[in-house]
Design an enzyme around this catalytic site. Structure first.
Site, PDB file in Angstrom:
ATOM      1  N   ASP A 288      38.996  28.999  14.656  1.00 21.23           N
ATOM      2  CA  ASP A 288      38.793  27.900  13.704  1.00 21.23           C
ATOM      3  C   ASP A 288      40.040  27.667  12.866  1.00 21.23           C
ATOM      4  O   ASP A 288      40.417  26.518  12.601  1.00 21.23           O
ATOM      5  CB  ASP A 288      37.605  28.198  12.794  1.00 21.23           C
ATOM      6  CG  ASP A 288      36.269  28.143  13.533  1.00 21.23           C
ATOM      7  OD1 ASP A 288      36.275  27.859  14.744  1.00 21.23           O
ATOM      8  OD2 ASP A 288      35.223  28.404  12.903  1.00 21.23           O
TER       9      ASP A 288
ATOM     10  N   ASN B 266      43.581  31.415  30.630  1.00 16.87           N
ATOM     11  CA  ASN B 266      44.668  31.284  29.660  1.00 16.87           C
ATOM     12  C   ASN B 266      44.079  30.718  28.377  1.00 16.87           C
ATOM     13  O   ASN B 266      43.710  29.544  28.313  1.00 16.87           O
ATOM     14  CB  ASN B 266      45.766  30.369  30.204  1.00 16.87           C
ATOM     15  CG  ASN B 266      46.959  30.296  29.272  1.00 16.87           C
ATOM     16  OD1 ASN B 266      47.220  31.232  28.527  1.00 16.87           O
ATOM     17  ND2 ASN B 266      47.667  29.188  29.291  1.00 16.87           N
TER      18      ASN B 266
ATOM     19  N   HIS C  52      35.175  29.659  22.622  1.00 18.94           N
ATOM     20  CA  HIS C  52      34.784  30.714  21.674  1.00 18.94           C
ATOM     21  C   HIS C  52      33.995  31.810  22.384  1.00 18.94           C
ATOM     22  O   HIS C  52      34.224  33.004  22.147  1.00 18.94           O
ATOM     23  CB  HIS C  52      33.950  30.120  20.542  1.00 18.94           C
ATOM     24  CG  HIS C  52      33.249  31.147  19.692  1.00 18.94           C
ATOM     25  ND1 HIS C  52      33.922  32.108  18.971  1.00 18.94           N
ATOM     26  CD2 HIS C  52      31.917  31.363  19.474  1.00 18.94           C
ATOM     27  CE1 HIS C  52      33.044  32.870  18.322  1.00 18.94           C
ATOM     28  NE2 HIS C  52      31.840  32.446  18.620  1.00 18.94           N
TER      29      HIS C  52
ATOM     30  N   HIS D 228      19.069  30.148  16.628  1.00 19.90           N
ATOM     31  CA  HIS D 228      19.867  29.955  17.838  1.00 19.90           C
ATOM     32  C   HIS D 228      20.003  31.247  18.639  1.00 19.90           C
ATOM     33  O   HIS D 228      20.195  31.216  19.852  1.00 19.90           O
ATOM     34  CB  HIS D 228      21.235  29.367  17.489  1.00 19.90           C
ATOM     35  CG  HIS D 228      22.231  30.362  16.988  1.00 19.90           C
ATOM     36  ND1 HIS D 228      22.426  30.636  15.649  1.00 19.90           N
ATOM     37  CD2 HIS D 228      23.104  31.172  17.645  1.00 19.90           C
ATOM     38  CE1 HIS D 228      23.353  31.542  15.506  1.00 19.90           C
ATOM     39  NE2 HIS D 228      23.789  31.895  16.712  1.00 19.90           N
TER      40      HIS D 228
ATOM     41  N   HIS E 186      26.250  34.867  23.704  1.00 20.41           N
ATOM     42  CA  HIS E 186      25.625  34.926  22.374  1.00 20.41           C
ATOM     43  C   HIS E 186      25.399  33.554  21.754  1.00 20.41           C
ATOM     44  O   HIS E 186      24.565  33.406  20.856  1.00 20.41           O
ATOM     45  CB  HIS E 186      26.481  35.780  21.439  1.00 20.41           C
ATOM     46  CG  HIS E 186      27.684  35.084  20.898  1.00 20.41           C
ATOM     47  ND1 HIS E 186      28.791  34.780  21.673  1.00 20.41           N
ATOM     48  CD2 HIS E 186      27.965  34.602  19.652  1.00 20.41           C
ATOM     49  CE1 HIS E 186      29.683  34.151  20.931  1.00 20.41           C
ATOM     50  NE2 HIS E 186      29.216  34.021  19.701  1.00 20.41           N
TER      51      HIS E 186
END
Length: 411
Positions: free
Chosen positions: A236, A42, A90, A155, A129
């Protein structure tokens, strides 16, 4: 009668789920006897999302759970109190949107021959990712750039290395989910696409050029319209209170894979009437940067954190799987040690014993204390170099002038 009808509806739903489970198991994507077929989450942004078994296996590992301890926008969170979301949610969102995008293309254009393995690889790449991110959002990349410029740390590369470490440490075998080593190469290329070669040959090994469009779903280096940005714009803005007005659903609905004249690769294109929607998307990005990411206080906090950790690089260490202890700037050399690094390193700094032989510890702790007391660096001057001037050179020259005038150029 209402209860009976409700029970029948639930029974029908259960049969549908059971049929779906049998279909997934029958496709060979899950090891025999594996009862954990998919998981429903959820999500505060996308609502109910479902992820496949391999994604669930990756999520249920210490390396991926580490993302719960990494704020998506750390310094912005210290300015906007509601922006407390983490890279964990995210990553789930990007996996979901990546799956939605590839499924939409598959439905609209069967001639593209997108198969189950392609779709699963896109979802896994979206999920993983950001595995390599360090603490305090993008602060870590700047820290590594200043502390170890020769390392050229990114990263995306760290995400590839962390994924390899995660699979090995948790004995996750891709063949149990219908994938092979070439698919792992493809997943890594989706996270960070190889650079184009001078000879004009297709640089990727995971998939041929006929499926070049798949490389534009998670991270689109051609035009920056990709599901990673869609998710973090929405997520965001939800925490920052900055309104987002573009519709990613319309972009998905009106997307097609086409061969563009003068380019051998197939590209994801959008209907001409969506031009205003795309402009709105980039305008939303601009507003997020203007109001939050580049907020003056956020920039100052980032600089203060950078100053603090530069002073204690060798005082905070993490043990790797080889028995060695790695300092902050070298922790990226060992994924086992790096997987222990997250935002709580700030608390580790504060718990260090003040040592008279190392004044850097006390100085760093004082900087952190100033952040907590909101005694931030004041801004004493600003400059705007013209478009023809190299910004880094202009900044260094301006800092030199400030130092010559007796001012601390960090401000």
């Amino acid at each position: 009668r209402v209860w009976a009808n409700g029970n029948r509806a639930v029974a029908t739903s259960n049969r549908a789920v059971a049929n779906s489970n049998r279909a997934v198991a029958g496709s060979g994507t899950v090891a025999a006897g594996d009862k954990t077929l998919f998981k429903v989450f959820n999500d505060s942004v996308h609502g109910t999302i479902t992820l496949p078994p391999l994604c669930v296996a990756i999520i249920n590992t210490p390396q991926f759970q580490r993302l719960r301890c990494l704020k998506q926008t750390y310094s912005s969170y210290l300015v906007f109190p509601a922006a407390s979301h983490n890279r964990f949610e995210h990553s789930l969102g990007v996996a979901y949107l990546g799956g939605e995008m590839v499924d939409k293309l598959r439905e609209q254009q069967p001639e593209l021959r997108i198969d189950n393995r392609d779709a699963l690889c896109v979802r896994v790449a979206g999920l993983c990712h950001d595995l390599g991110h360090g603490p305090f959002s993008h602060f870590w990349q700047e820290y590594m750039k200043q502390k170890r410029p020769e390392r050229k740390w990114k990263h995306e590369k760290a995400s590839q290395e962390m994924l390899q470490h995660l699979l090995k440490e948790n004995d996750i075998r891709l063949e149990n989910y219908g994938l092979d080593e070439n698919d792992l190469v493809f997943i890594n290329e989706l996270i960070k696409r190889p650079l184009e070669t001078n000879d004009g040959l297709w640089p990727c090994k995971g998939r041929g050029q006929e499926k070049s469009f798949l490389y534009e779903i998670i991270s689109n280096e051609r035009n920056n319209v990709d599901v990673d940005k869609w998710d973090y714009f929405l997520r965001d803005s939800h925490g920052l209170g900055v309104r987002v007005t573009f519709s990613y659903r319309r972009l998905m609905e009106f997307s097609r894979v086409l061969c563009v004249k003068g380019d051998k690769s197939k590209q994801i294109c959008f209907r001409d009437k969506e031009v205003e929607n795309i402009i709105e998307m980039f305008h939303n990005r601009y507003m997020l940067h203007k109001k939050a990411y580049q907020h003056r206080t956020s920039i100052i906090i980032d600089q203060m954190l950078l100053d603090a950790f530069m002073k204690v690089d060798h005082s905070i260490k993490f043990k790797g799987d080889d028995g060695e202890e790695y300092s902050l700037s070298k922790v990226v050399d060992n994924m086992s040690a790096y997987s222990k690094l997250c935002d709580d390193v700030l608390q580790q700094l504060q718990r260090l014993e003040r040592d008279t032989s190392d004044p850097g510890i006390a100085e760093a702790q004082d900087i952190v204390l100033n952040i907590q007391r909101r005694e931030l660096y004041p801004r004493i001057a600003q400059t705007r170099p013209d478009a023809s001037t190299n910004k880094e050179v202009a900044l260094k020259n301006y800092m030199t002038e400030l130092l010559a005038a007796g001012r601390d150029a960090r401000y």
